[in-house]
Write a protein that holds these residues in place. Structure first.
Motif, short mmCIF file in Angstrom:
data_model
loop_
_atom_site.label_atom_id
_atom_site.label_comp_id
_atom_site.label_asym_id
_atom_site.label_seq_id
_atom_site.Cartn_x
_atom_site.Cartn_y
_atom_site.Cartn_z
N GLU A 200 -57.96 45.25 4.25
CA GLU A 200 -58.77 45.69 5.39
C GLU A 200 -58.80 47.21 5.47
OE1 GLU A 200 -57.72 43.80 9.07
OE2 GLU A 200 -57.39 41.86 8.08
N ALA A 201 -57.65 47.85 5.22
CA ALA A 201 -57.61 49.31 5.26
C ALA A 201 -58.44 49.92 4.14
CB ALA A 201 -56.16 49.78 5.15
N ALA A 202 -58.34 49.36 2.93
CA ALA A 202 -59.07 49.90 1.79
C ALA A 202 -60.58 49.70 1.94
CB ALA A 202 -58.58 49.24 0.51
N LEU A 203 -60.99 48.61 2.58
CA LEU A 203 -62.40 48.31 2.75
C LEU A 203 -62.91 48.66 4.14
CD1 LEU A 203 -62.69 44.83 0.97
CD2 LEU A 203 -63.42 47.06 0.10
N ARG A 204 -62.19 49.52 4.84
CA ARG A 204 -62.53 49.77 6.24
C ARG A 204 -63.99 50.19 6.39
NH1 ARG A 204 -59.53 53.83 10.57
NH2 ARG A 204 -60.85 53.26 12.34
N ALA A 205 -64.49 51.03 5.50
CA ALA A 205 -65.87 51.50 5.60
C ALA A 205 -66.87 50.39 5.34
CB ALA A 205 -66.11 52.65 4.63
N TRP A 206 -66.41 49.28 4.74
CA TRP A 206 -67.33 48.21 4.33
C TRP A 206 -66.96 46.86 4.96
CZ3 TRP A 206 -71.19 50.57 2.22
CH2 TRP A 206 -70.97 51.75 1.53
N LEU A 207 -66.18 46.89 6.03
CA LEU A 207 -65.75 45.64 6.66
C LEU A 207 -66.93 44.82 7.17
CD1 LEU A 207 -62.58 46.80 8.66
CD2 LEU A 207 -62.67 45.54 6.50
N ASP A 208 -67.98 45.51 7.61
CA ASP A 208 -69.14 44.80 8.15
C ASP A 208 -70.35 44.90 7.21
OD1 ASP A 208 -69.73 47.45 8.43
OD2 ASP A 208 -69.99 47.43 10.61
N ALA A 209 -70.09 45.12 5.92
CA ALA A 209 -71.18 45.27 4.96
C ALA A 209 -71.83 43.93 4.66
CB ALA A 209 -70.67 45.91 3.68
N VAL A 210 -73.11 44.02 4.28
CA VAL A 210 -73.88 42.85 3.84
C VAL A 210 -74.12 42.99 2.35
CG1 VAL A 210 -76.04 41.56 4.10
CG2 VAL A 210 -74.96 42.63 6.10
N VAL A 211 -73.92 41.90 1.62
CA VAL A 211 -74.10 41.92 0.16
C VAL A 211 -75.52 41.48 -0.16
CG1 VAL A 211 -73.27 41.04 -2.05
CG2 VAL A 211 -71.67 41.36 -0.15
N VAL A 212 -76.21 42.30 -0.99
CA VAL A 212 -77.55 41.93 -1.45
C VAL A 212 -77.55 41.92 -2.97
CG1 VAL A 212 -78.62 42.89 0.62
CG2 VAL A 212 -78.36 44.33 -1.42
N SER A 213 -78.65 41.47 -3.53
CA SER A 213 -78.69 41.21 -4.97
C SER A 213 -78.61 42.47 -5.82
CB SER A 213 -79.96 40.42 -5.31
OG SER A 213 -81.11 41.18 -4.90
N ASP A 214 -79.36 43.53 -5.45
CA ASP A 214 -79.39 44.72 -6.31
C ASP A 214 -79.73 45.95 -5.48
OD1 ASP A 214 -82.38 44.97 -6.23
OD2 ASP A 214 -82.22 43.03 -7.26
N ASP A 215 -79.64 47.10 -6.11
CA ASP A 215 -79.84 48.36 -5.39
C ASP A 215 -81.30 48.57 -5.00
OD1 ASP A 215 -80.64 48.65 -7.99
OD2 ASP A 215 -79.34 50.36 -8.44
N ALA A 216 -82.24 48.07 -5.80
CA ALA A 216 -83.65 48.20 -5.44
C ALA A 216 -83.96 47.43 -4.16
CB ALA A 216 -84.54 47.71 -6.59
N PHE A 217 -83.43 46.21 -4.04
CA PHE A 217 -83.65 45.43 -2.83
C PHE A 217 -82.96 46.07 -1.64
CE2 PHE A 217 -82.53 41.72 -0.09
CZ PHE A 217 -83.82 41.41 0.29
N ALA A 218 -81.82 46.73 -1.88
CA ALA A 218 -81.12 47.43 -0.80
C ALA A 218 -82.00 48.52 -0.21
CB ALA A 218 -79.81 48.01 -1.32
N LEU A 219 -82.74 49.24 -1.06
CA LEU A 219 -83.64 50.28 -0.57
C LEU A 219 -84.77 49.68 0.26
CD1 LEU A 219 -83.86 52.62 -3.70
CD2 LEU A 219 -82.60 53.02 -1.57
N GLU A 220 -85.30 48.52 -0.16
CA GLU A 220 -86.34 47.84 0.62
C GLU A 220 -85.83 47.48 2.01
OE1 GLU A 220 -87.96 44.48 -1.38
OE2 GLU A 220 -88.27 45.55 -3.28
N ILE A 221 -84.60 47.01 2.07
CA ILE A 221 -84.02 46.62 3.36
C ILE A 221 -83.89 47.84 4.27
CG2 ILE A 221 -81.91 45.79 4.48
CD1 ILE A 221 -81.51 43.92 2.12
N LEU A 222 -83.42 48.97 3.71
CA LEU A 222 -83.29 50.18 4.52
C LEU A 222 -84.63 50.60 5.11
CD1 LEU A 222 -80.79 52.33 2.40
CD2 LEU A 222 -80.30 50.90 4.38
N GLN A 223 -85.69 50.51 4.29
CA GLN A 223 -87.02 50.86 4.78
C GLN A 223 -87.46 49.92 5.90
OE1 GLN A 223 -89.45 50.78 1.27
NE2 GLN A 223 -88.81 52.82 0.57
N ALA A 224 -87.21 48.60 5.70
CA ALA A 224 -87.60 47.62 6.73
C ALA A 224 -86.84 47.85 8.02
CB ALA A 224 -87.35 46.21 6.20
N LEU A 225 -85.57 48.16 7.95
CA LEU A 225 -84.77 48.40 9.16
C LEU A 225 -85.22 49.67 9.87
CD1 LEU A 225 -81.17 47.44 7.94
CD2 LEU A 225 -82.64 46.15 9.50
N GLN A 226 -85.59 50.69 9.08
CA GLN A 226 -86.07 51.93 9.69
C GLN A 226 -87.37 51.69 10.44
OE1 GLN A 226 -86.30 54.66 6.39
NE2 GLN A 226 -84.22 55.45 6.72
#
Length: 333
Positions: free
Chosen positions: A161-187
């Motif tokens: 938990e301490a090592a992953l503190r910055a990512w405790l609430d992270a969501v896993v997606v398939s790839d980095d390109a899809f991650a960018l699409e999600i950021l745009q949609a959320l914005q």
């Protein structure tokens, strides 16, 4: 006249002699009969005495048997009482155990429902995890929360938990390109914050820090083969130690150490102590609690099953004792 008198006298004597002979024969016959009767009576007495002795022996044997049966009934009754006491104890233990099982199941269900699963996630992450949120994206490429993907050995959960503190609430997606699409949609939606980690990443893997005390933290984390590359990237150069005094100084720049109590020391010069407040919960801690409670629940259910097996044996024994006591009482009657 003298002759007549003598003849009369002779005749009288002869009659008396005949009478005496008859009496003697009668006496002899009577004596023989009395002797026979005496002998018969003697035999009867002997027979009676024999029967009396035999009856005395049989009576004593019956008394002994009655005593044995009475003792057996007493012993069986005492043993039945012990069985009944044991049954009562097991039934109480089972009732208490069943209450604990029900309470733990309720906690697991409460912590595992959708609202609880998304508790601790920011708004954007909740939108990604909730198919009904209305955000348009390829749901098949959203693999779930990072917390759901990993399981950690109990002694190392605080370190993870301490090592992953910055990512405790992270969501896993398939790839980095899809991650960018999600950021745009959320914005565009202004749907809130989200931390996202991509399973497939085009960036080169960083070098691994393998030297130093302790062990690799990732060796204490379990996950699917599909997720393994992502966990390797997140934890690849973190070593876990028991105490801070084990960490060598000066630190190498790429070195990261975590203690089992939640301290994180980075060679880049940052230091951190992870110590959640009372009642504070995060997605990874929630998964750890679910895993711990599920394991505890399995143990409680196995204890209940063992009690059920023991209870069935005791109930069968009690029935056997009841039948044995009934048979012994019938025999006693």
């Amino acid at each position: 006249p003298a002759v007549d008198k003598a003849q009369k006298r002779l005749l009288k004597l002869q009659n008396e002699l005949y009478t005496l002979d008859a009496q003697e024969r009668t006496s002899a016959i009577r004596k023989e009969r009395l002797a026979a009767e005496q002998a018969e009576l003697q035999r009867s007495v002997e027979t009676y005495e024999g029967r009396q002795s035999e009856m005395g022996k049989n009576l004593q044997a019956l008394r002994d048997e009655v005593e044995i049966v009475a003792r057996r009934i007493k012993d069986l009754t005492a043993q039945r009482g012990n069985k009944a006491q044991a049954i009562s104890g097991i039934q109480k233990d089972r009732s208490d155990l069943q209450a604990r099982i029900a309470a733990r199941k309720a906690q697991i269900e409460l912590l595992g429902n959708h609202d609880a699963k998304t508790e601790g996630f920011p708004g954007g992450a909740r939108s990604l995890l909730d198919p009904s949120s209305g955000i348009e994206l390829n749901r098949a490429s959203v693999l779930g929360s990072l917390a759901e993907q990993i399981q950690t050995d109990p002694p190392y959960r605080t370190a993870v938990e301490a090592a992953l503190r910055a990512w405790l609430d992270a969501v896993v997606v398939s790839d980095d390109a899809f991650a960018l699409e999600i950021l745009q949609a959320l914005q565009l939606r202004a749907g809130g914050s989200a931390r996202i980690v991509a399973l497939k990443c085009r960036a080169a893997a960083p070098g691994t820090f393998v030297d130093g005390p302790g062990s690799r933290l990732i060796d204490h984390v379990r996950c699917s083969a599909e997720i393994r590359p992502l966990i390797e990237r997140l934890l690849h150069n973190i070593r876990v130690v028991d105490e801070l005094v084990e960490i060598p100084l000066p630190l190498r720049s790429e070195a990261i150490y975590a203690t089992r109590t939640g301290a994180v020391i980075r060679g880049s010069g940052s230091f951190e102590l992870w110590m959640p407040e009372a009642g504070e919960i995060n997605p990874v801690a929630r998964q750890h609690s679910l895993a711990e409670w599920s394991q505890e629940l399995a143990g409680l259910e196995e204890q209940r099953n063992e009690l059920d097996r023991n209870l069935a044996i005791l109930l069968s024994d009690e029935q056997t004792f009841n039948e044995s006591i009934e048979q012994a009482r019938t025999q006693l009657e």
